[in-house]
Scaffold this motif. Sequence first.
Motif, PDB file in Angstrom:
ATOM      1  N   GLN A   1      -4.287  64.060  37.972  1.00  0.00           N
ATOM      2  CA  GLN A   1      -3.609  63.873  37.204  1.00  0.00           C
ATOM      3  C   GLN A   1      -3.803  63.856  35.736  1.00  0.00           C
ATOM      4  O   GLN A   1      -4.195  63.039  35.101  1.00  0.00           O
ATOM      5  CB  GLN A   1      -2.786  62.407  38.037  1.00  0.00           C
ATOM      6  N   GLN A   2      -2.960  64.868  35.465  1.00  0.00           N
ATOM      7  CA  GLN A   2      -2.975  65.320  34.078  1.00  0.00           C
ATOM      8  C   GLN A   2      -4.459  64.853  33.509  1.00  0.00           C
ATOM      9  O   GLN A   2      -4.950  64.462  32.735  1.00  0.00           O
ATOM     10  CB  GLN A   2      -2.221  64.609  33.104  1.00  0.00           C
ATOM     11  N   GLY A   3      -5.379  65.047  34.794  1.00  0.00           N
ATOM     12  CA  GLY A   3      -6.826  64.899  33.627  1.00  0.00           C
ATOM     13  C   GLY A   3      -7.409  64.025  34.032  1.00  0.00           C
ATOM     14  O   GLY A   3      -8.966  63.550  34.746  1.00  0.00           O
ATOM     15  N   LYS A   4      -6.598  62.924  34.948  1.00  0.00           N
ATOM     16  CA  LYS A   4      -7.872  61.901  35.355  1.00  0.00           C
ATOM     17  C   LYS A   4      -7.608  61.611  36.932  1.00  0.00           C
ATOM     18  O   LYS A   4      -6.901  61.922  37.312  1.00  0.00           O
ATOM     19  CB  LYS A   4      -6.467  61.117  35.248  1.00  0.00           C
ATOM     20  N   GLN A   5      -8.842  61.936  37.364  1.00  0.00           N
ATOM     21  CA  GLN A   5      -8.889  61.772  39.028  1.00  0.00           C
ATOM     22  C   GLN A   5      -8.753  60.600  39.444  1.00  0.00           C
ATOM     23  O   GLN A   5      -8.998  59.512  39.165  1.00  0.00           O
ATOM     24  CB  GLN A   5     -10.986  61.883  39.522  1.00  0.00           C
ATOM     25  N   LEU A   6      -7.838  60.761  40.471  1.00  0.00           N
ATOM     26  CA  LEU A   6      -7.371  60.384  40.785  1.00  0.00           C
ATOM     27  C   LEU A   6      -7.830  60.100  42.670  1.00  0.00           C
ATOM     28  O   LEU A   6      -7.944  58.755  43.457  1.00  0.00           O
ATOM     29  CB  LEU A   6      -5.706  60.518  41.671  1.00  0.00           C
ATOM     30  N   TYR A   7      -8.526  60.778  43.856  1.00  0.00           N
ATOM     31  CA  TYR A   7      -9.202  61.274  44.756  1.00  0.00           C
ATOM     32  C   TYR A   7     -10.982  60.714  44.669  1.00  0.00           C
ATOM     33  O   TYR A   7     -11.581  61.312  43.400  1.00  0.00           O
ATOM     34  CB  TYR A   7      -9.270  62.036  45.306  1.00  0.00           C
ATOM     35  N   THR A   8     -11.888  59.762  45.667  1.00  0.00           N
ATOM     36  CA  THR A   8     -13.037  59.396  45.302  1.00  0.00           C
ATOM     37  C   THR A   8     -12.905  60.719  46.187  1.00  0.00           C
ATOM     38  O   THR A   8     -12.628  60.477  47.874  1.00  0.00           O
ATOM     39  CB  THR A   8     -12.419  58.083  46.049  1.00  0.00           C
ATOM     40  N   LEU A   9     -14.107  61.100  45.473  1.00  0.00           N
ATOM     41  CA  LEU A   9     -15.510  62.066  46.310  1.00  0.00           C
ATOM     42  C   LEU A   9     -15.496  61.311  47.844  1.00  0.00           C
ATOM     43  O   LEU A   9     -16.677  60.476  47.463  1.00  0.00           O
ATOM     44  CB  LEU A   9     -15.870  62.556  45.527  1.00  0.00           C
ATOM     45  N   PRO A  10     -15.786  61.855  49.009  1.00  0.00           N
ATOM     46  CA  PRO A  10     -16.617  62.012  50.536  1.00  0.00           C
ATOM     47  C   PRO A  10     -18.023  61.895  49.674  1.00  0.00           C
ATOM     48  O   PRO A  10     -18.230  63.603  48.926  1.00  0.00           O
ATOM     49  CB  PRO A  10     -15.651  62.239  51.264  1.00  0.00           C
ATOM     50  N   SER A  11     -18.807  61.043  50.149  1.00  0.00           N
ATOM     51  CA  SER A  11     -20.323  61.328  50.758  1.00  0.00           C
ATOM     52  C   SER A  11     -20.557  62.151  51.006  1.00  0.00           C
ATOM     53  O   SER A  11     -19.594  63.051  51.797  1.00  0.00           O
ATOM     54  CB  SER A  11     -20.730  60.354  51.388  1.00  0.00           C
ATOM     55  N   LEU A  12     -21.921  62.788  51.423  1.00  0.00           N
ATOM     56  CA  LEU A  12     -21.757  64.849  52.036  1.00  0.00           C
ATOM     57  C   LEU A  12     -22.221  64.235  53.426  1.00  0.00           C
ATOM     58  O   LEU A  12     -21.261  65.460  54.115  1.00  0.00           O
ATOM     59  CB  LEU A  12     -23.591  65.006  51.439  1.00  0.00           C
ATOM     60  N   GLU A  13     -22.262  62.742  53.911  1.00  0.00           N
ATOM     61  CA  GLU A  13     -21.975  62.943  55.000  1.00  0.00           C
ATOM     62  C   GLU A  13     -21.200  62.751  56.204  1.00  0.00           C
ATOM     63  O   GLU A  13     -20.544  62.959  57.078  1.00  0.00           O
ATOM     64  CB  GLU A  13     -22.810  61.209  55.610  1.00  0.00           C
ATOM     65  N   GLU A  14     -19.397  61.935  54.974  1.00  0.00           N
ATOM     66  CA  GLU A  14     -18.192  62.194  55.216  1.00  0.00           C
ATOM     67  C   GLU A  14     -18.051  63.191  55.385  1.00  0.00           C
ATOM     68  O   GLU A  14     -17.065  64.133  56.224  1.00  0.00           O
ATOM     69  CB  GLU A  14     -18.102  61.409  54.730  1.00  0.00           C
ATOM     70  N   ILE A  15     -18.378  64.553  54.338  1.00  0.00           N
ATOM     71  CA  ILE A  15     -17.933  65.384  55.070  1.00  0.00           C
ATOM     72  C   ILE A  15     -18.105  66.563  56.010  1.00  0.00           C
ATOM     73  O   ILE A  15     -17.335  67.273  56.690  1.00  0.00           O
ATOM     74  CB  ILE A  15     -18.301  66.468  53.198  1.00  0.00           C
ATOM     75  N   ARG A  16     -19.626  66.223  56.415  1.00  0.00           N
ATOM     76  CA  ARG A  16     -20.293  67.023  57.436  1.00  0.00           C
ATOM     77  C   ARG A  16     -19.658  66.440  58.300  1.00  0.00           C
ATOM     78  O   ARG A  16     -18.911  67.417  59.727  1.00  0.00           O
ATOM     79  CB  ARG A  16     -21.264  66.619  57.282  1.00  0.00           C
ATOM     80  N   GLN A  17     -19.409  65.677  58.937  1.00  0.00           N
ATOM     81  CA  GLN A  17     -18.113  64.641  59.681  1.00  0.00           C
ATOM     82  C   GLN A  17     -17.199  65.424  60.018  1.00  0.00           C
ATOM     83  O   GLN A  17     -15.954  65.251  61.203  1.00  0.00           O
ATOM     84  CB  GLN A  17     -18.353  63.103  59.877  1.00  0.00           C
ATOM     85  N   GLN A  18     -16.507  65.188  58.628  1.00  0.00           N
ATOM     86  CA  GLN A  18     -14.406  66.292  58.636  1.00  0.00           C
ATOM     87  C   GLN A  18     -14.716  67.224  59.150  1.00  0.00           C
ATOM     88  O   GLN A  18     -14.092  68.002  60.063  1.00  0.00           O
ATOM     89  CB  GLN A  18     -14.362  66.019  57.442  1.00  0.00           C
ATOM     90  N   ARG A  19     -16.060  67.803  58.744  1.00  0.00           N
ATOM     91  CA  ARG A  19     -16.315  69.154  59.412  1.00  0.00           C
ATOM     92  C   ARG A  19     -15.879  69.274  60.211  1.00  0.00           C
ATOM     93  O   ARG A  19     -15.161  70.205  61.762  1.00  0.00           O
ATOM     94  CB  ARG A  19     -17.225  69.880  58.142  1.00  0.00           C
ATOM     95  N   ILE A  20     -17.506  68.387  61.436  1.00  0.00           N
ATOM     96  CA  ILE A  20     -17.588  68.907  62.767  1.00  0.00           C
ATOM     97  C   ILE A  20     -16.469  68.371  63.222  1.00  0.00           C
ATOM     98  O   ILE A  20     -15.569  69.100  64.799  1.00  0.00           O
ATOM     99  CB  ILE A  20     -18.363  67.903  63.352  1.00  0.00           C
ATOM    100  N   ALA A  21     -15.233  67.161  62.637  1.00  0.00           N
ATOM    101  CA  ALA A  21     -13.856  67.344  63.435  1.00  0.00           C
ATOM    102  C   ALA A  21     -13.580  68.384  63.755  1.00  0.00           C
ATOM    103  O   ALA A  21     -12.511  68.554  64.500  1.00  0.00           O
ATOM    104  CB  ALA A  21     -13.671  65.702  63.008  1.00  0.00           C
ATOM    105  N   ASP A  22     -12.956  68.616  62.797  1.00  0.00           N
ATOM    106  CA  ASP A  22     -12.505  69.910  62.185  1.00  0.00           C
ATOM    107  C   ASP A  22     -12.402  71.090  63.411  1.00  0.00           C
ATOM    108  O   ASP A  22     -11.698  71.710  63.839  1.00  0.00           O
ATOM    109  CB  ASP A  22     -12.219  70.669  60.668  1.00  0.00           C
ATOM    110  N   VAL A  23     -14.077  71.358  63.079  1.00  0.00           N
ATOM    111  CA  VAL A  23     -14.346  72.616  64.191  1.00  0.00           C
ATOM    112  C   VAL A  23     -14.065  72.431  65.651  1.00  0.00           C
ATOM    113  O   VAL A  23     -13.609  73.274  66.335  1.00  0.00           O
ATOM    114  CB  VAL A  23     -16.224  72.896  64.071  1.00  0.00           C
ATOM    115  N   GLU A  24     -14.200  70.797  66.273  1.00  0.00           N
ATOM    116  CA  GLU A  24     -14.240  70.203  67.212  1.00  0.00           C
ATOM    117  C   GLU A  24     -12.207  70.343  68.186  1.00  0.00           C
ATOM    118  O   GLU A  24     -11.776  70.718  68.822  1.00  0.00           O
ATOM    119  CB  GLU A  24     -14.883  68.974  68.005  1.00  0.00           C
ATOM    120  N   ARG A  25     -11.916  70.754  66.483  1.00  0.00           N
ATOM    121  CA  ARG A  25     -10.425  70.599  67.438  1.00  0.00           C
ATOM    122  C   ARG A  25      -9.559  72.130  66.937  1.00  0.00           C
ATOM    123  O   ARG A  25      -8.430  72.179  67.617  1.00  0.00           O
ATOM    124  CB  ARG A  25      -9.469  69.641  65.951  1.00  0.00           C
ATOM    125  N   LEU A  26     -10.487  72.746  67.122  1.00  0.00           N
ATOM    126  CA  LEU A  26     -10.487  74.126  67.027  1.00  0.00           C
ATOM    127  C   LEU A  26     -10.361  75.108  68.533  1.00  0.00           C
ATOM    128  O   LEU A  26     -10.764  74.262  69.331  1.00  0.00           O
ATOM    129  CB  LEU A  26     -11.049  75.331  65.747  1.00  0.00           C
TER     130      LEU A  26
END
Length: 528
Positions: A465-490
């Motif tokens: 938001q105007q250069g200030k980071q508001l979002y906490t970046l997820p860990s690699l493992e959290e990103i992987r789990q999100q991918r797995i969940a999204d693919v499973e819902r296709l």
Amino acid sequence: MSNTARTTHDKQQSDRSGMEGILFTDQYQLTMAQLYFRAGMHETNVQFDHFYRRNPNYDSHQAGYCVNAGLAWLLDWMADAHFRPEDIDYLRSQTDSIGQRLFADDFLSWLAQYGNFDGITLRAIPEGRVVHPNMPLTVIEGPLIMAQILETSLLAHLNYQILIATKAARLWESGRGRPILEFGLRRGHERGGNAGARAALIGGASFTSNVGVSRALGLPPKGTHAHSMVQLFMAMGLGELAAFQAYADLYPDDCLLLVDTIDTLQSGVPHAIRVFETLKAKGHKPVGIRLDSGDLAYLSIQAAKLLNEAGFEDVSIVLSSDLDELVIWQIVTQISQEAPRYGLDADHLIGRLIYGVGTRLITSWGEPALGGVYKLVAVQEGDHWNSAIKVSETPAKTPNPGRKRIWRLYDRRDKATADLLTLDDEDPRLFTEILLHHPSDHTKTRLLRKADLKAIEPLLVTVLQQGKQLYTLPSLEEIRQQRIADVERLDPGIRRLVNPHIYHVSLTPNLWDLKQSLITEAMEERER
């Protein structure tokens, strides 16, 4: 190092910093920026959308979706990128075709003072999410000059990682979730190998041989030895067995042996078994063998048979050699059909496999680039936002204009059934029914009732938001789990390796009407 050599080295290091900083852009971004400055438009608030137009097509097989990646590295770059004095000096030295200064001092002074991304607001679909063509993955809002200059680097940071993460996800699927080892650094495009390794880890690779990226991401780097180690021992008259034993003596609890330097079944596997027996007698557990040539399905079966007979039923078998998702699928299929003929449990054998993938992953073999684009969609005038459009003679290439939101619709099976683009002030969670418009074909619509849906999920999050980071970046493992969940819902048809179904990305009637009215206005302008 001599003084001359040191000066040259220092200059090269300085040049590399320049290449990878704010000047990691195209010249036309800067010439347009000066035009905006001269016209007094440079601080006008605008919005750009980043999206891609079609999923990767690898000729013999095609992707039905992509996996979003690259955002964290883009944010790192944006945080540091700014116009340094040496960058300004370089721009001051540029001349046009008749020798006149290309960039004026007042423009360069503005860049020196304001040439950073502190004014940028960025919304994005998080890394690891499944994404589809023509939906905004990244939305940039801010002062026109810096939003424009951001284009090149944003596309370079995001498009390649999306491409590789998508390839890795397909490899993971075709290998039935067995570990994928990313081996591509020697085949990568210089430092692009680092971005590719990270993207592969997001998309489906369990580990990478890339030591630097492994360190950065907190993973142990993985690998075996090369054929050259065995060749060396042979050239010195010591032989393959001695090479294997030397490796096992040094790494008794991480012993994975490359067995195809001479003859896989007559030499390599038998010698590996002898070494494994020595390790086992000393209380160590061998990791496995690696096959890097030949008919990998047949050799896996025969090697497993020899290993089983020697009491090593659970050691891993790592396969490499120009693997991609279709080759892995063929290997798994062949083992499923042929392993029982040799008295082997096919599922057990497939469960022992690990895939080492190099060239065809790191280069996205068959589809070397993602057609990601960055298009102006809105311009602020006072308190009002004017929607912008670029009309293409190919209707599918006409972007969706205006300030928008993106929603994922899940049916009663909890499967993703469509992604919906709405105007910024529309919330489909408040609708009793949703009419979905195809983005470019007026004959294609689809009606969904609220009762047909289990959930409606907003996809964009505010990252900056105007250069200030508001979002906490997820860990690699959290990103992987999100991918797995999204693919499973296709749906399975979307996940197919060959000729997948087309996933629906649709517009609301209001967004459809806005798009058509802007197209009409643009065509009328052409006639004037």
